[in-house]
Scaffold this motif. Structure first.
Motif, short mmCIF file in Angstrom:
data_model
loop_
_atom_site.label_atom_id
_atom_site.label_comp_id
_atom_site.label_asym_id
_atom_site.label_seq_id
_atom_site.Cartn_x
_atom_site.Cartn_y
_atom_site.Cartn_z
N THR A 90 0.85 -1.19 0.00
CA THR A 90 0.00 0.00 0.00
C THR A 90 0.89 1.24 0.00
N HIS A 91 0.37 2.33 -0.54
CA HIS A 91 1.21 3.52 -0.69
C HIS A 91 1.54 4.18 0.65
N GLY A 92 0.83 3.85 1.68
CA GLY A 92 1.08 4.44 2.99
C GLY A 92 2.47 4.13 3.55
N GLY A 93 3.05 3.02 3.16
CA GLY A 93 4.35 2.63 3.68
C GLY A 93 5.54 3.23 2.96
N PHE A 94 5.28 3.96 1.89
CA PHE A 94 6.37 4.51 1.08
C PHE A 94 7.35 5.34 1.90
N TYR A 95 6.82 6.22 2.75
CA TYR A 95 7.67 7.18 3.45
C TYR A 95 8.46 6.57 4.61
N SER A 96 8.23 5.31 4.91
CA SER A 96 9.10 4.66 5.88
C SER A 96 10.36 4.11 5.19
N HIS A 97 10.39 4.20 3.86
CA HIS A 97 11.53 3.73 3.07
C HIS A 97 12.26 4.86 2.34
N PHE A 98 11.52 5.89 1.94
CA PHE A 98 12.10 6.98 1.14
C PHE A 98 11.58 8.32 1.63
N ASP A 99 12.42 9.35 1.52
CA ASP A 99 11.99 10.69 1.92
C ASP A 99 11.00 11.28 0.93
N ASN A 100 11.20 10.97 -0.36
CA ASN A 100 10.35 11.52 -1.41
C ASN A 100 10.53 10.72 -2.70
N LYS A 101 9.77 11.03 -3.70
CA LYS A 101 9.82 10.32 -4.98
C LYS A 101 11.17 10.50 -5.65
N GLU A 102 11.77 11.67 -5.54
CA GLU A 102 13.06 11.91 -6.19
C GLU A 102 14.17 11.05 -5.59
N GLN A 103 14.13 10.81 -4.29
CA GLN A 103 15.11 9.90 -3.68
C GLN A 103 14.92 8.50 -4.26
N LEU A 104 13.68 8.08 -4.44
CA LEU A 104 13.41 6.78 -5.05
C LEU A 104 13.94 6.74 -6.49
N VAL A 105 13.73 7.80 -7.24
CA VAL A 105 14.22 7.85 -8.63
C VAL A 105 15.74 7.73 -8.66
N ALA A 106 16.43 8.43 -7.77
CA ALA A 106 17.89 8.36 -7.73
C ALA A 106 18.35 6.93 -7.43
N GLU A 107 17.76 6.30 -6.43
CA GLU A 107 18.16 4.93 -6.09
C GLU A 107 17.77 3.95 -7.18
N THR A 108 16.66 4.21 -7.84
CA THR A 108 16.23 3.36 -8.94
C THR A 108 17.19 3.46 -10.12
N CYS A 109 17.70 4.64 -10.35
CA CYS A 109 18.68 4.83 -11.43
C CYS A 109 19.92 3.97 -11.17
N ARG A 110 20.42 3.99 -9.95
CA ARG A 110 21.58 3.15 -9.60
C ARG A 110 21.28 1.66 -9.82
N PHE A 111 20.14 1.24 -9.31
CA PHE A 111 19.73 -0.16 -9.43
C PHE A 111 19.59 -0.55 -10.91
N ALA A 112 18.91 0.27 -11.69
CA ALA A 112 18.64 -0.07 -13.09
C ALA A 112 19.90 -0.10 -13.93
N ILE A 113 20.84 0.80 -13.67
CA ILE A 113 22.10 0.77 -14.42
C ILE A 113 22.89 -0.49 -14.06
N SER A 114 22.88 -0.87 -12.80
CA SER A 114 23.55 -2.12 -12.41
C SER A 114 22.93 -3.31 -13.13
N GLU A 115 21.61 -3.33 -13.21
CA GLU A 115 20.91 -4.40 -13.93
C GLU A 115 21.29 -4.41 -15.41
N THR A 116 21.32 -3.23 -16.02
CA THR A 116 21.65 -3.14 -17.44
C THR A 116 23.08 -3.58 -17.71
N ILE A 117 24.01 -3.14 -16.89
CA ILE A 117 25.40 -3.55 -17.07
C ILE A 117 25.52 -5.07 -16.93
N ALA A 118 24.84 -5.65 -15.97
CA ALA A 118 24.89 -7.11 -15.79
C ALA A 118 24.30 -7.82 -17.02
#
Length: 192
Positions: free
Chosen positions: A43-71
């Protein structure tokens, strides 16, 4: 009863995986936090216990996705037995499958058009991850970093255009031409 050790980290990973799939398919502006959380089975209510905001999620997602692509690209390169390994990466990246399966493809084409309007945090992470991709491509192709920049730019630009047009023949032609010019760029660099 408390959650088992590592539970929060696993949940965070599911959120990032969901975000990566969603951003690749729809871009950042095309998705919402509730959509990402639903994709993670939460549920969307739990989002803020993991991330400060959507942009922090985007930044971490970018790192994750590039690692996946390189692999994924490294796996394609490792399967190549005859041609230069970079050719396998070019064929994989500029393939109809990569063009058509946006939700599991490289995140660079999806983020490139939007990142200039995002926070400094996201832009800094995007810059670091873009440099990591350039380094990977340069090392694999055995070319200097400037040629690696040109090669990656050619590949990302080609996939963006091939995904953008409504004419299937033109899209296929863009991919084919991009593959040939990417190989020519490497050949010219090696001969110089």
């Amino acid at each position: 009863m408390p959650y088992p050790e590592g539970h929060k980290l696993k949940v965070r990973g599911r959120i990032i995986e969901s975000a990566a799939k969603a951003i690749r398919a729809s871009g950042v502006q095309g998705i919402s936090v509730p959509f990402i959380m639903k994709g993670a089975g939460l549920t969307h209510g739990g989002f803020y216990s993991h991330f400060d905001n959507k942009e922090q999620l985007v930044a971490e997602t970018c790192r994750f996705a590039i690692s996946e692509t390189i692999a994924l690209l490294q796996k394609a390169a490792d399967k190549e037995t005859q041609a230069p390994k970079i050719h396998a990466v070019i064929h994989f990246y500029l393939s109809p499958q990569h063009r058509d399966q946006t939700e599991v493809g490289c995140i660079l084409p999806a983020l490139s058009g939007e990142v200039s309007r995002m926070s400094d945090e996201v832009r800094e992470v995007f810059t670091e991850e873009l440099q990591r991709m350039i380094d990977f491509i340069s090392d694999l192709a055995e070319v200097d970093p400037l040629t690696g920049q040109a090669l990656l730019s050619l590949m990302v630009g080609t996939i963006v255009l091939a995904r953008s047009v409504s004419d299937a023949e033109l899209s296929d032609s863009l991919l084919s031409t991009g593959r040939q010019h990417a190989k020519d760029l490497i050949k010219t660099s090696v001969q110089s």
